[in-house]
Design a protein around this motif. Sequence first.
Motif, PDB file in Angstrom:
ATOM      1  N   GLY A 194       0.811  -1.218   0.000  1.00  9.58           N
ATOM      2  CA  GLY A 194       0.000   0.000   0.000  1.00  9.58           C
ATOM      3  C   GLY A 194       0.839   1.260   0.000  1.00  9.58           C
ATOM      4  O   GLY A 194       0.296   2.363   0.058  1.00  9.58           O
ATOM      5  N   CYS A 195       2.176   1.118  -0.081  1.00  8.93           N
ATOM      6  CA  CYS A 195       3.077   2.273  -0.073  1.00  8.93           C
ATOM      7  C   CYS A 195       3.372   2.751  -1.496  1.00  8.93           C
ATOM      8  O   CYS A 195       3.554   1.933  -2.403  1.00  8.93           O
ATOM      9  CB  CYS A 195       4.394   1.916   0.607  1.00  8.93           C
ATOM     10  SG  CYS A 195       4.237   1.504   2.359  1.00  8.93           S
ATOM     11  N   ILE A 196       3.402   4.062  -1.656  1.00  5.41           N
ATOM     12  CA  ILE A 196       3.756   4.664  -2.943  1.00  5.41           C
ATOM     13  C   ILE A 196       4.834   5.702  -2.685  1.00  5.41           C
ATOM     14  O   ILE A 196       4.662   6.587  -1.833  1.00  5.41           O
ATOM     15  CB  ILE A 196       2.548   5.330  -3.620  1.00  5.41           C
ATOM     16  CG1 ILE A 196       1.405   4.321  -3.803  1.00  5.41           C
ATOM     17  CG2 ILE A 196       2.957   5.916  -4.972  1.00  5.41           C
ATOM     18  CD1 ILE A 196       0.148   4.926  -4.401  1.00  5.41           C
ATOM     19  N   ARG A 197       5.923   5.623  -3.400  1.00  5.83           N
ATOM     20  CA  ARG A 197       7.034   6.560  -3.194  1.00  5.83           C
ATOM     21  C   ARG A 197       6.617   7.993  -3.555  1.00  5.83           C
ATOM     22  O   ARG A 197       5.984   8.198  -4.604  1.00  5.83           O
ATOM     23  CB  ARG A 197       8.231   6.157  -4.056  1.00  5.83           C
ATOM     24  CG  ARG A 197       8.781   4.781  -3.715  1.00  5.83           C
ATOM     25  CD  ARG A 197       9.734   4.288  -4.794  1.00  5.83           C
ATOM     26  NE  ARG A 197      10.205   2.957  -4.463  1.00  5.83           N
ATOM     27  CZ  ARG A 197      11.441   2.702  -3.981  1.00  5.83           C
ATOM     28  NH1 ARG A 197      12.282   3.695  -3.801  1.00  5.83           N
ATOM     29  NH2 ARG A 197      11.796   1.470  -3.693  1.00  5.83           N
ATOM     30  N   PRO A 198       6.967   8.958  -2.738  1.00  2.00           N
ATOM     31  CA  PRO A 198       6.605  10.351  -3.035  1.00  2.00           C
ATOM     32  C   PRO A 198       7.163  10.848  -4.368  1.00  2.00           C
ATOM     33  O   PRO A 198       6.557  11.675  -5.023  1.00  2.00           O
ATOM     34  CB  PRO A 198       7.210  11.124  -1.859  1.00  2.00           C
ATOM     35  CG  PRO A 198       7.347  10.116  -0.765  1.00  2.00           C
ATOM     36  CD  PRO A 198       7.659   8.823  -1.448  1.00  2.00           C
ATOM     37  N   ASP A 199       8.341  10.298  -4.761  1.00  2.00           N
ATOM     38  CA  ASP A 199       8.981  10.762  -5.995  1.00  2.00           C
ATOM     39  C   ASP A 199       8.788   9.781  -7.153  1.00  2.00           C
ATOM     40  O   ASP A 199       9.547   9.803  -8.121  1.00  2.00           O
ATOM     41  CB  ASP A 199      10.484  10.955  -5.758  1.00  2.00           C
ATOM     42  CG  ASP A 199      11.169   9.672  -5.298  1.00  2.00           C
ATOM     43  OD1 ASP A 199      10.453   8.721  -4.899  1.00  2.00           O
ATOM     44  OD2 ASP A 199      12.420   9.613  -5.323  1.00  2.00           O
ATOM     45  N   THR A 200       7.781   8.934  -7.071  1.00  2.00           N
ATOM     46  CA  THR A 200       7.590   7.917  -8.100  1.00  2.00           C
ATOM     47  C   THR A 200       7.380   8.517  -9.481  1.00  2.00           C
ATOM     48  O   THR A 200       6.712   9.539  -9.639  1.00  2.00           O
ATOM     49  CB  THR A 200       6.395   7.003  -7.752  1.00  2.00           C
ATOM     50  OG1 THR A 200       6.299   5.965  -8.749  1.00  2.00           O
ATOM     51  CG2 THR A 200       5.088   7.775  -7.732  1.00  2.00           C
ATOM     52  N   LYS A 201       7.970   7.872 -10.451  1.00  2.00           N
ATOM     53  CA  LYS A 201       7.783   8.254 -11.860  1.00  2.00           C
ATOM     54  C   LYS A 201       7.046   7.143 -12.615  1.00  2.00           C
ATOM     55  O   LYS A 201       6.839   7.249 -13.825  1.00  2.00           O
ATOM     56  CB  LYS A 201       9.141   8.510 -12.528  1.00  2.00           C
ATOM     57  CG  LYS A 201       9.942   9.643 -11.907  1.00  2.00           C
ATOM     58  CD  LYS A 201       9.246  10.978 -12.083  1.00  2.00           C
ATOM     59  CE  LYS A 201      10.150  12.141 -11.703  1.00  2.00           C
ATOM     60  NZ  LYS A 201      10.551  12.114 -10.271  1.00  2.00           N
ATOM     61  N   ALA A 202       6.666   6.076 -11.924  1.00  2.00           N
ATOM     62  CA  ALA A 202       6.014   4.946 -12.570  1.00  2.00           C
ATOM     63  C   ALA A 202       4.641   5.354 -13.097  1.00  2.00           C
ATOM     64  O   ALA A 202       3.847   5.968 -12.372  1.00  2.00           O
ATOM     65  CB  ALA A 202       5.863   3.790 -11.585  1.00  2.00           C
ATOM     66  N   PRO A 203       4.339   5.054 -14.355  1.00  8.05           N
ATOM     67  CA  PRO A 203       3.020   5.397 -14.914  1.00  8.05           C
ATOM     68  C   PRO A 203       1.890   4.853 -14.045  1.00  8.05           C
ATOM     69  O   PRO A 203       1.895   3.694 -13.648  1.00  8.05           O
ATOM     70  CB  PRO A 203       3.039   4.702 -16.285  1.00  8.05           C
ATOM     71  CG  PRO A 203       4.483   4.623 -16.651  1.00  8.05           C
ATOM     72  CD  PRO A 203       5.203   4.393 -15.354  1.00  8.05           C
ATOM     73  N   GLY A 204       0.945   5.725 -13.726  1.00  2.00           N
ATOM     74  CA  GLY A 204      -0.213   5.324 -12.940  1.00  2.00           C
ATOM     75  C   GLY A 204      -0.056   5.530 -11.448  1.00  2.00           C
ATOM     76  O   GLY A 204      -1.039   5.818 -10.754  1.00  2.00           O
ATOM     77  N   LEU A 205       1.159   5.414 -10.922  1.00  2.00           N
ATOM     78  CA  LEU A 205       1.344   5.545  -9.469  1.00  2.00           C
ATOM     79  C   LEU A 205       1.272   6.998  -9.011  1.00  2.00           C
ATOM     80  O   LEU A 205       0.801   7.287  -7.912  1.00  2.00           O
ATOM     81  CB  LEU A 205       2.673   4.925  -9.041  1.00  2.00           C
ATOM     82  CG  LEU A 205       2.692   3.400  -8.955  1.00  2.00           C
ATOM     83  CD1 LEU A 205       4.049   2.915  -8.451  1.00  2.00           C
ATOM     84  CD2 LEU A 205       1.578   2.887  -8.041  1.00  2.00           C
ATOM     85  N   LYS A 206       1.732   7.907  -9.863  1.00  2.00           N
ATOM     86  CA  LYS A 206       1.597   9.324  -9.511  1.00  2.00           C
ATOM     87  C   LYS A 206       0.124   9.693  -9.387  1.00  2.00           C
ATOM     88  O   LYS A 206      -0.294  10.393  -8.456  1.00  2.00           O
ATOM     89  CB  LYS A 206       2.273  10.194 -10.572  1.00  2.00           C
ATOM     90  CG  LYS A 206       2.177  11.680 -10.266  1.00  2.00           C
ATOM     91  CD  LYS A 206       2.888  12.501 -11.338  1.00  2.00           C
ATOM     92  CE  LYS A 206       2.778  13.989 -11.044  1.00  2.00           C
ATOM     93  NZ  LYS A 206       3.443  14.810 -12.084  1.00  2.00           N
ATOM     94  N   GLU A 207      -0.694   9.194 -10.328  1.00  2.00           N
ATOM     95  CA  GLU A 207      -2.136   9.439 -10.272  1.00  2.00           C
ATOM     96  C   GLU A 207      -2.764   8.743  -9.064  1.00  2.00           C
ATOM     97  O   GLU A 207      -3.684   9.266  -8.443  1.00  2.00           O
ATOM     98  CB  GLU A 207      -2.796   8.934 -11.559  1.00  2.00           C
ATOM     99  CG  GLU A 207      -2.431   9.726 -12.812  1.00  2.00           C
ATOM    100  CD  GLU A 207      -1.116   9.304 -13.431  1.00  2.00           C
ATOM    101  OE1 GLU A 207      -0.787   9.815 -14.513  1.00  2.00           O
ATOM    102  OE2 GLU A 207      -0.414   8.456 -12.826  1.00  2.00           O
ATOM    103  N   ALA A 208      -2.234   7.553  -8.729  1.00  2.00           N
ATOM    104  CA  ALA A 208      -2.763   6.823  -7.566  1.00  2.00           C
ATOM    105  C   ALA A 208      -2.531   7.590  -6.278  1.00  2.00           C
ATOM    106  O   ALA A 208      -3.375   7.581  -5.369  1.00  2.00           O
ATOM    107  CB  ALA A 208      -2.106   5.438  -7.484  1.00  2.00           C
TER     108      ALA A 208
END
Length: 310
Positions: A194-208
């Motif tokens: 359930g963790c998402i990195r604050p600096d994520t560049k992965a498609p879809g995770l920034k929107e998540a």
Amino acid sequence: MEQTDRYIRFDWAIKRLLRQKANFSVLEGFLTVLLGEEVKIIEILESEGNQQTADDKFNRVDIKAKNDKDEIIIIEVQNTRELYYLERILYGVAKAITEHISLGERYYEVKKIYSISILYFDIGKGNDYLYHGQNHFVGVHTNDCLEVTTKEKDALVHKLPAEVFPEYFLIRVNEFNKVAVTPLEEWVEYLKTGCIRPDTKAPGLKEAREKLVYYNMSKAERQAYDEHLSAIMIQNDVLDGAKLEGRMEGRMEGRMEGRMEGRMEGLAEGLEKGLEKGRIEVARNMKKLGVPMEVIIQSSGLSEKDIEIL
């Protein structure tokens, strides 16, 4: 990893929030990362209110999407243990194929299917967290791959069977135990923790990170979500207990019968009886806890009629 916000589990989001067109970008990002090509969602195939039977709620696919080659992609989430899971995958793919070709159309109208299963339970042995299956026809004596020649629109077209037959992806969420480096690993990390990195560049995770914040839900939605998590924990605890109890009882009965009829036959029969008793105990306990009938049927493998008389 620091997590400033609490994010909603993917299995809940895909059933509720990600069905909204405004949130399709999250799913599209996930599918794009997994398949390595741009994917666009077309429509939602099923809603919880139009199922034909209780069992069908767990056998129908959820999302219909297409890639840039106009191939159909289906995705489903399985949260708890289920008997005959491989058969279930085949059932879902077969339905997707037959439901997307109209009567009278020619066979070349059949589109390719990608079946993506996100598994939150142990399906069997294997060291990887991602498995991919595809159809190939290999020469028994020559070991070469068959290539089929067909005629389409006055032109000869060469196709490999893998270009026509379905592809299967099994994501074993609980088997992911590494530091996430690639976009795919970041996605699996989110599926598991359930963790998402604050600096994520992965498609879809920034929107998540923007759309799947727990505290953005209403009070009623948060309550329903918390109850969903509690139900999952209860189911898994009950099933783990029943599984252990069934094994122990099966061993005991197997030893006793094995003395008279042979150790191997007795152990097998005793184990089968123990597992059957375990499934009954699962259903009885879940019924006492008020778990919905559909979930009890899925988890125990018993029929609704058998559960009602417990």
